[in-house]
Design a protein around this motif. Structure first.
Motif, mmCIF file in Angstrom:
data_model
loop_
_atom_site.group_PDB
_atom_site.id
_atom_site.type_symbol
_atom_site.label_atom_id
_atom_site.label_comp_id
_atom_site.label_asym_id
_atom_site.label_seq_id
_atom_site.Cartn_x
_atom_site.Cartn_y
_atom_site.Cartn_z
ATOM 1 N N HIS A 96 10.763 23.248 15.915
ATOM 2 C CA HIS A 96 11.560 23.725 14.777
ATOM 3 C C HIS A 96 11.933 22.567 13.858
ATOM 4 O O HIS A 96 11.877 22.692 12.631
ATOM 5 C CB HIS A 96 12.808 24.434 15.302
ATOM 6 N N ASN A 103 19.529 30.709 13.684
ATOM 7 C CA ASN A 103 18.321 30.435 12.908
ATOM 8 C C ASN A 103 18.189 31.308 11.671
ATOM 9 O O ASN A 103 17.606 30.873 10.671
ATOM 10 C CB ASN A 103 17.088 30.574 13.812
ATOM 11 N N TRP A 104 18.720 32.522 11.723
ATOM 12 C CA TRP A 104 18.671 33.390 10.545
ATOM 13 C C TRP A 104 19.724 32.963 9.525
ATOM 14 O O TRP A 104 19.400 32.630 8.386
ATOM 15 C CB TRP A 104 18.877 34.847 10.956
ATOM 16 N N GLN A 130 8.860 37.140 17.252
ATOM 17 C CA GLN A 130 7.960 35.990 17.099
ATOM 18 C C GLN A 130 8.409 34.843 17.997
ATOM 19 O O GLN A 130 7.595 34.218 18.692
ATOM 20 C CB GLN A 130 7.954 35.533 15.641
ATOM 21 N N THR A 131 9.708 34.570 18.003
ATOM 22 C CA THR A 131 10.248 33.501 18.842
ATOM 23 C C THR A 131 10.011 33.793 20.312
ATOM 24 O O THR A 131 9.625 32.908 21.088
ATOM 25 C CB THR A 131 11.752 33.319 18.574
ATOM 26 N N VAL A 191 9.060 36.071 7.991
ATOM 27 C CA VAL A 191 9.141 37.342 8.703
ATOM 28 C C VAL A 191 9.911 38.339 7.850
ATOM 29 O O VAL A 191 10.632 37.960 6.924
ATOM 30 C CB VAL A 191 9.828 37.179 10.082
ATOM 31 N N ASP A 199 11.060 25.369 8.575
ATOM 32 C CA ASP A 199 10.836 26.316 7.480
ATOM 33 C C ASP A 199 9.433 26.247 6.888
ATOM 34 O O ASP A 199 9.228 26.484 5.690
ATOM 35 C CB ASP A 199 11.890 26.141 6.380
ATOM 36 N N MET A 249 11.801 38.017 13.506
ATOM 37 C CA MET A 249 11.940 36.617 13.886
ATOM 38 C C MET A 249 12.172 36.485 15.392
ATOM 39 O O MET A 249 11.618 35.600 16.054
ATOM 40 C CB MET A 249 13.095 35.968 13.124
ATOM 41 N N HIS A 266 10.713 29.645 14.555
ATOM 42 C CA HIS A 266 11.732 30.644 14.221
ATOM 43 C C HIS A 266 12.366 30.409 12.850
ATOM 44 O O HIS A 266 13.584 30.366 12.719
ATOM 45 C CB HIS A 266 12.820 30.745 15.310
ATOM 46 N N SER A 267 11.544 30.291 11.840
ATOM 47 C CA SER A 267 12.053 30.275 10.472
ATOM 48 C C SER A 267 12.218 31.717 9.982
ATOM 49 O O SER A 267 11.343 32.555 10.219
ATOM 50 C CB SER A 267 11.095 29.538 9.538
ATOM 51 N N PRO A 268 13.312 32.022 9.280
ATOM 52 C CA PRO A 268 13.493 33.379 8.763
ATOM 53 C C PRO A 268 12.703 33.667 7.496
ATOM 54 O O PRO A 268 12.763 34.785 6.976
ATOM 55 C CB PRO A 268 15.002 33.435 8.486
#
Length: 243
Positions: free
Chosen positions: A66, A169-170, A91-92, A82, A71, A88, A77-79
Motif C-alpha cells: 500500500h 483506507n476508504w 479486492q483486499t 473500485v 493510490d 474495495m 486497497h485504494s478506494p
C-alpha cells in the motif's frame, strides 16, 4: 448498557491490536520488543479480533505494498479504482488470502522482518475457531441484549478487523484535509482521531511512514502514541528514532 460496553471494548481492543501490533509493529517496525511481549501482543490480537483475526504476515505484506504503490492500480486497497467500499473490501480480501495461504510470494522488498506464530495463525484462520467466536458473540447478545436493534451490531463483531481496515483506507484516502503533498490521495480525516486511534491521519502517516506519532500539527492528537510512550518508559517496547 452491558451490550454498549461490550461493543466499545471489542471495537477499541481490536482496533488497538491492529494499529499497535499489525500496523506499527508488524508492518513498520516502529519499535522493538522481546520475544515474550511479541507473543503476548500476538495473542491479544488473536483474542481481540476473534472471528476476524488478521494474519500479521499477510497484513504486513499488503500494508507495505500500500505504501509502495499508494493510490495506484497496484495498491491492494485504494478506494480510487473500485466502485464502492464493498468492492474495495473484496479486492483486499482476495489479495490478502493469496498471501495468508502462501498461494503467491510477494516481491522481495515486501518480504521478511514480520512476526510469525504459525500455531496461532493456523488456529486463527480455522473456520471452526471463527465460528466459535461468532457463537460467543451471539450468545452474549442473546443473554444481555435488552432491545432488538442491539442485534444489528452483531455483523460488526463478526467482521471487526476488515471493517477497521476498510474505514481507514476508504475515508483516509477520500475525505479530509492534507498537511503534505504525498503524490497520492491520502487525507487526515479527523484532527482528534479517537474513533480509529490515530489511523485516520493517513496523510501524515504517508509523509512519515516510520514515525510512531501519526499526528503532526499542534491541533492533532493520535491516542495510540502516548500509550506507546508509556510502554517505552516501562521497557515493554523500545521506540526507534524516526526523522
Amino acid at each position: 448498557m452491558i451490550i454498549l460496553l461490550f461493543f466499545l471494548a471489542h471495537w477499541f481492543l481490536s482496533l488497538f491490536s491492529q494499529t499497535f501490533f499489525l500496523h506499527r509493529y508488524a508492518s513498520h517496525k516502529m519499535f522493538k520488543m522481546n520475544g515474550f511481549w511479541e507473543k503476548f501482543f500476538y495473542a491479544i490480537t488473536f483474542l481481540s479480533q476473534g472471528s476476524s483475526f488478521l494474519n500479521p504476515r499477510a497484513y504486513a505484506i499488503l500494508h507495505r505494498m500500500h505504501h509502495a504503490f499508494s493510490d495506484t492500480e497496484k495498491d491492494p486497497h485504494s478506494p480510487h479504482f473500485v466502485k464502492d467500499v464493498w468492492g474495495m473490501m473484496i479486492q483486499t480480501k482476495n489479495i490478502y488470502l493469496n498471501y495468508s495461504k502462501y498461494n503467491h510470494e510477494p516481491e522481495e522488498q515486501f518480504r521478511d522482518n514480520y512476526p510469525a506464530w504459525p500455531l496461532i495463525d493456523k488456529i486463527g484462520d480455522s473456520w471452526i475457531t471463527r465460528l466459535v467466536f461468532i457463537s460467543f458473540y451471539i450468545w452474549f447478545y442473546v443473554t444481555f441484549a435488552t432491545a432488538w436493534w442491539m442485534f444489528l451490531l452483531l455483523p460488526i463483531h463478526f467482521l471487526m478487523g476488515p471493517l477497521h481496515g476498510a474505514i481507514v483506507n476508504w475515508c483516509g484516502h477520500k475525505y479530509g484535509y492534507s498537511n503534505h503533498d504525498n503524490d497520492d490521495h491520502s487525507k487526515n480525516s479527523l484532527p482528534l482521531d479517537f474513533l480509529m486511534l490515530g489511523e485516520l491521519f493517513q496523510n501524515n502517516h504517508h509523509k512519515k511512514p516510520n514515525s510512531p506519532n501519526f499526528a503532526s500539527k499542534w491541533f492533532e492528537f493520535d491516542p495510540t502514541y502516548p500509550l506507546m510512550k508509556v510502554m517505552h518508559w516501562m521497557r515493554i517496547i523500545k521506540l526507534r528514532k524516526s526523522n
